[in-house]
Design a protein around this motif. Structure first.
Motif, PDB file in Angstrom:
ATOM      1  N   ASP A  13       0.804  -1.218   0.000  1.00  8.68           N
ATOM      2  CA  ASP A  13       0.000   0.000   0.000  1.00  8.68           C
ATOM      3  C   ASP A  13       0.843   1.277   0.000  1.00  8.68           C
ATOM      4  OD1 ASP A  13       0.691  -1.032   2.554  1.00  8.68           O
ATOM      5  OD2 ASP A  13      -0.653   0.388   3.523  1.00  8.68           O
ATOM      6  N   LYS A  14       2.162   1.157   0.121  1.00  7.02           N
ATOM      7  CA  LYS A  14       3.022   2.341   0.048  1.00  7.02           C
ATOM      8  C   LYS A  14       3.163   2.859  -1.377  1.00  7.02           C
ATOM      9  CE  LYS A  14       6.022   2.035   4.110  1.00  7.02           C
ATOM     10  NZ  LYS A  14       7.423   1.912   4.576  1.00  7.02           N
ATOM     11  N   ALA A  15       3.010   1.963  -2.352  1.00  2.00           N
ATOM     12  CA  ALA A  15       3.186   2.344  -3.756  1.00  2.00           C
ATOM     13  C   ALA A  15       1.932   3.048  -4.270  1.00  2.00           C
ATOM     14  CB  ALA A  15       3.497   1.109  -4.591  1.00  2.00           C
ATOM     15  N   ASP A  16       2.001   3.558  -5.512  1.00  4.35           N
ATOM     16  CA  ASP A  16       0.833   4.244  -6.063  1.00  4.35           C
ATOM     17  C   ASP A  16      -0.287   3.247  -6.352  1.00  4.35           C
ATOM     18  OD1 ASP A  16       0.834   3.296  -8.908  1.00  4.35           O
ATOM     19  OD2 ASP A  16       2.763   4.325  -8.971  1.00  4.35           O
ATOM     20  N   ILE A  17      -1.470   3.748  -6.601  1.00  5.65           N
ATOM     21  CA  ILE A  17      -2.678   2.926  -6.699  1.00  5.65           C
ATOM     22  C   ILE A  17      -2.627   1.926  -7.846  1.00  5.65           C
ATOM     23  CG2 ILE A  17      -3.908   4.596  -8.153  1.00  5.65           C
ATOM     24  CD1 ILE A  17      -5.384   2.411  -5.286  1.00  5.65           C
ATOM     25  N   GLU A  40      -2.942   1.735   4.365  1.00  4.54           N
ATOM     26  CA  GLU A  40      -2.794   3.171   4.168  1.00  4.54           C
ATOM     27  C   GLU A  40      -3.649   3.655   3.003  1.00  4.54           C
ATOM     28  OE1 GLU A  40       1.254   4.368   3.888  1.00  4.54           O
ATOM     29  OE2 GLU A  40       1.813   3.519   5.836  1.00  4.54           O
ATOM     30  N   LYS A  41      -3.908   2.775   2.055  1.00  2.00           N
ATOM     31  CA  LYS A  41      -4.816   3.117   0.957  1.00  2.00           C
ATOM     32  C   LYS A  41      -5.537   1.857   0.492  1.00  2.00           C
ATOM     33  CE  LYS A  41      -1.684   4.812  -1.906  1.00  2.00           C
ATOM     34  NZ  LYS A  41      -0.293   4.538  -1.554  1.00  2.00           N
ATOM     35  N   GLU A  42      -6.690   2.053  -0.126  1.00  2.00           N
ATOM     36  CA  GLU A  42      -7.471   0.928  -0.628  1.00  2.00           C
ATOM     37  C   GLU A  42      -6.770   0.286  -1.824  1.00  2.00           C
ATOM     38  OE1 GLU A  42     -10.277  -0.496   0.537  1.00  2.00           O
ATOM     39  OE2 GLU A  42     -10.066   0.826   2.277  1.00  2.00           O
ATOM     40  N   LEU A  43      -6.888  -1.030  -1.925  1.00  2.00           N
ATOM     41  CA  LEU A  43      -6.301  -1.752  -3.055  1.00  2.00           C
ATOM     42  C   LEU A  43      -7.384  -2.026  -4.089  1.00  2.00           C
ATOM     43  CD1 LEU A  43      -4.091  -4.254  -1.025  1.00  2.00           C
ATOM     44  CD2 LEU A  43      -3.373  -2.143  -2.139  1.00  2.00           C
ATOM     45  N   PRO A  44      -7.025  -2.101  -5.373  1.00  2.00           N
ATOM     46  CA  PRO A  44      -8.016  -2.298  -6.435  1.00  2.00           C
ATOM     47  C   PRO A  44      -8.782  -3.618  -6.283  1.00  2.00           C
ATOM     48  CG  PRO A  44      -5.888  -1.645  -7.335  1.00  2.00           C
ATOM     49  CD  PRO A  44      -5.650  -1.953  -5.898  1.00  2.00           C
TER      50      PRO A  44
END
Length: 279
Positions: free
Chosen positions: A118-122, A161-165
């Protein structure tokens, strides 16, 4: 091939089931949970338990999916051509293998850890969909098709940290590592500190969970921070009586191992002030 935990890693029943399900389905295991709950260590312990090589790929904000496959060093090739270096005749000399290629090329089955995806871009997870699904990829510069000799066990960790596709999630077996309850945490502590006195262990964990349960805490202390704190208590040769609190100081000794920002320290100062006002 079945994982059941190790003497160095306490695996709960639901986590053990998740690991073995992903192995049986030959799907990546996506592991989420609070930082410090043992997600990265899980992959290492799976490798240790099953006597497999582990290949670790730690993701940063600047990491690109292509780097996990390979990188072509065109700059070095141009420089060598200007110098008349014979190496330029073989473009393969300028192909740098990534961690996924290493795992595909392993002579034995391996564990591939993709840590903190989740550290990388979406778009990063989507860029690896086909490669992790088909266990192969194409090297455009050389015309090679790289196929996995032995399908690796893929462990992917996320700190949420961010949602995954969704397309990526469909291809994974998912498990969320719940924060351990006090009994499980006791077992974890005893793995690391087998000689700890019972009264110190119980008192320390009681204080630890009291801190975690304080409303409004910005960052709750994690399992790894609990272990750090208990290690310091043992180094300082403190006992349960040293952890007793009062209205003047409601934080235990060496709390810097547990509280990691000034906002939370101010929160405890306010709680202490209110406690004194109520007396």
């Amino acid at each position: 091939m079945e994982f059941s935990g190790t003497k160095d890693y306490i695996s709960t029943l639901d986590l053990t089931v998740a690991v073995n399900a992903s192995i049986a389905l030959e799907k990546p295991l996506l592991v989420k949970g609070e930082p410090g709950t043992g997600k990265t260590e899980l992959a290492r312990q799976i490798a240790k338990s099953l006597n497999l090589e582990i290949i670790e790929w730690s993701i940063k904000s600047t990491t690109k999916a292509q780097q996990g496959l390979y990188e072509y060093d065109a700059v070095s090739r141009l420089r060598d051509s200007q110098l008349g270096d014979e190496r330029i005749k073989d473009i393969g000399n300028y192909i740098k293998r990534g961690k996924i290629w290493d795992s595909f090329n392993s002579k034995k089955k391996s564990v591939l850890l993709i840590d903190e995806i989740d550290k990388a871009d979406i778009e990063f997870p989507n860029d690896l969909l086909q490669e992790l699904d088909k266990m192969e990829f194409y090297v455009y510069e050389t015309g090679q098709v790289i196929k996995a000799k032995n399908r690796p066990i893929v462990i992917i960790t996320s700190n949420n940290e961010k949602e995954l596709p969704e397309a990526f999630l469909r291809r994974c077996f998912f498990h969320y590592i719940q924060f351990p309850d006090i009994d499980t945490l006791k077992k974890i502590v005893k793995v690391h500190f087998p000689d700890i006195k019972k009264n110190l262990l119980e008192s320390a964990l009681k204080k630890f969970f009291q801190i975690r349960d304080v409303p409004g805490l910005k960052k709750k202390p994690s399992t790894s921070e609990a272990l750090d704190w208990i290690k310091l208590l043992l180094v300082e040769d403190l006992d349960a009586s040293d952890l007793k609190l009062n209205s003047e100081n409601i934080l235990p000794k060496l709390y810097g191992a547990l509280i990691k920002n000034e906002q939370d320290i101010q929160l405890f100062d306010q709680i202490a002030f209110m406690s004194r006002s109520d007396i």
